[in-house]
Design a protein around this motif. Structure first.
Motif, PDB file in Angstrom:
ATOM      1  N   ALA A  60      37.117  46.562  -4.926  1.00  0.00           N
ATOM      2  CA  ALA A  60      35.711  46.277  -5.185  1.00  0.00           C
ATOM      3  C   ALA A  60      34.930  46.119  -3.885  1.00  0.00           C
ATOM      4  N   ARG A  61      35.501  45.373  -2.926  1.00  0.00           N
ATOM      5  CA  ARG A  61      34.810  45.128  -1.661  1.00  0.00           C
ATOM      6  C   ARG A  61      34.635  46.431  -0.877  1.00  0.00           C
ATOM      7  N   ALA A  62      35.690  47.253  -0.818  1.00  0.00           N
ATOM      8  CA  ALA A  62      35.614  48.506  -0.062  1.00  0.00           C
ATOM      9  C   ALA A  62      34.628  49.487  -0.697  1.00  0.00           C
ATOM     10  N   MET A  63      34.559  49.512  -2.014  1.00  0.00           N
ATOM     11  CA  MET A  63      33.587  50.386  -2.684  1.00  0.00           C
ATOM     12  C   MET A  63      32.170  49.968  -2.343  1.00  0.00           C
ATOM     13  N   ALA A  64      31.907  48.660  -2.379  1.00  0.00           N
ATOM     14  CA  ALA A  64      30.566  48.161  -2.059  1.00  0.00           C
ATOM     15  C   ALA A  64      30.203  48.463  -0.612  1.00  0.00           C
ATOM     16  N   GLN A  65      31.149  48.293   0.297  1.00  0.00           N
ATOM     17  CA  GLN A  65      30.889  48.579   1.707  1.00  0.00           C
ATOM     18  C   GLN A  65      30.646  50.070   1.915  1.00  0.00           C
ATOM     19  N   SER A  66      31.343  50.918   1.176  1.00  0.00           N
ATOM     20  CA  SER A  66      31.205  52.366   1.333  1.00  0.00           C
ATOM     21  C   SER A  66      29.830  52.860   0.925  1.00  0.00           C
ATOM     22  N   VAL A  67      29.216  52.184  -0.043  1.00  0.00           N
ATOM     23  CA  VAL A  67      27.892  52.597  -0.512  1.00  0.00           C
ATOM     24  C   VAL A  67      26.802  51.688   0.047  1.00  0.00           C
ATOM     25  N   ASP A  68      27.161  50.912   1.074  1.00  0.00           N
ATOM     26  CA  ASP A  68      26.208  50.023   1.746  1.00  0.00           C
ATOM     27  C   ASP A  68      25.517  49.105   0.730  1.00  0.00           C
ATOM     28  N   GLY A  69      26.317  48.554  -0.183  1.00  0.00           N
ATOM     29  CA  GLY A  69      25.776  47.686  -1.214  1.00  0.00           C
ATOM     30  C   GLY A  69      26.365  46.293  -1.132  1.00  0.00           C
TER      31      GLY A  69
END
Length: 323
Positions: A60-69
């Motif tokens: 979850a954290r890596a997905m959010a960081q990847s989309v700058d969210g």
């Protein structure tokens, strides 16, 4: 308007870069990461039924960081209240007005950890926001923004003190899957980096949250041949007529399968859906929506095995119309 081949190539390039970016954190789990981004770009939510320590929070954290969210984690417990998730209105004596204090649900990606440990009342607090992307408190509606995705987890082993998710809530999740333990090679790579905490190694942003919204809108324009829709309809009918199934897949499930298949097709640089897209997503999209007959469950029948049998017995379309 239908997606063009050039747009499909652009979509696929960004999608694969996002997957590769998250794979630096979640080693050896390419397919699960693809499913997760497929759910995000299809404006859906993901249910992970998995053991502790398999990387759910890291995903979850890596997905959010990847989309700058933004990302938030909510640890569900029996004493958790709906207001602890959605937020509450607090009276301000200075202004003589109620001010809304946002809860952790207001983030691009929300990890609902061990969702089945909270009471049904608290679980139900997620229904509106998962379906409509907004929260209503004291008669006032507050949008959570876009993109928005809930990644919920539940432990398949420890069931003491848990509340089974009702069918209506399971139906709100676009997909259900599991991360599982890494293979031997991935485990060795993880152990080599044992001196670095996951929080200390953030992944870089690949695209902006606005680009994700744009990609989601573009995915909806992927062409779906009438024969593909007929194939999906026959699969849904087969889930309802299976002897081991008490309640088959809903219309929402059929729509979810087509929507996710459009995203998966675009991720493969195609501007049209093929039967293999449907086959790849049928189990994660439909299996958790099936309610099995108690006798079948006692005999060890699973929803996944039923979906596998249905896919074998339901012939896919052999040709399609020109796009």
């Amino acid at each position: 308007m239908t997606m063009t081949p050039e747009q499909a190539a652009w979509f696929s390039d960004i999608f694969n870069r996002l997957v590769a970016n998250v794979e630096h954190v979640l080693l050896g789990k390419t397919f699960v990461i693809k499913l997760s981004f497929t759910a995000l770009l299809s404006e859906g939510h993901l249910l992970l039924e998995d053991f502790p320590g398999t990387g759910k929070t890291s995903l979850a954290r890596a997905m959010a960081q990847s989309v700058d969210g933004s990302s938030n984690r909510v640890q569900f417990t029996p004493d958790l209240l709906p207001g602890d998730i959605t937020g509450v209105s607090i009276y301000d004596q200075r202004t003589s007005q109620f001010d809304f204090h946002r809860g952790p649900i207001f983030a691009n990606i929300v990890l609902a950890d061990e969702i089945n440990r909270a009471s049904p009342k608290t679980q139900a607090a997620l229904l509106e926001v998962m379906e409509e992307g907004r929260v209503t408190v004291d008669g006032v509606t507050h949008p959570v923004g876009s993109p928005f995705m809930v990644i919920a987890t539940q432990n398949p082993v420890e069931q003491a003190g848990t509340y089974r998710l009702p069918e209506a809530q399971l139906d709100r999740f676009l997909m259900k899957t599991s991360i599982g333990y890494p293979d031997h090679a991935s485990t060795l790579r993880i152990l080599e980096g044992a001196g670095v905490k996951a929080h200390d190694s953030p992944v870089p942003a690949i695209v902006s949250a606005e680009t994700i919204v744009e990609m989601g809108a573009l995915a909806r324009t992927v062409h779906v041949d009438p024969s593909i829709n007929d194939y999906v309809s026959r699969l849904i009918d087969a889930t309802r007529s299976a002897s081991e199934v008490r309640l088959g897949a809903s219309v929402r499930g059929a729509l979810a399968l087509v929507r996710a298949s459009k995203t998966l097709a675009a991720a493969a640089a195609r501007h049209y859906v093929i039967p293999d897209d449907i086959k790849a997503l049928a189990e994660p999209v439909l299996a958790h929506r099936l309610v099995l007959d108690p006798e079948a469950e006692f005999d060890g029948v699973t929803a996944s095995s039923i979906m596998a049998q249905i896919l074998m017995e339901t012939p896919p379309p052999s040709d399609r119309q020109a796009v």
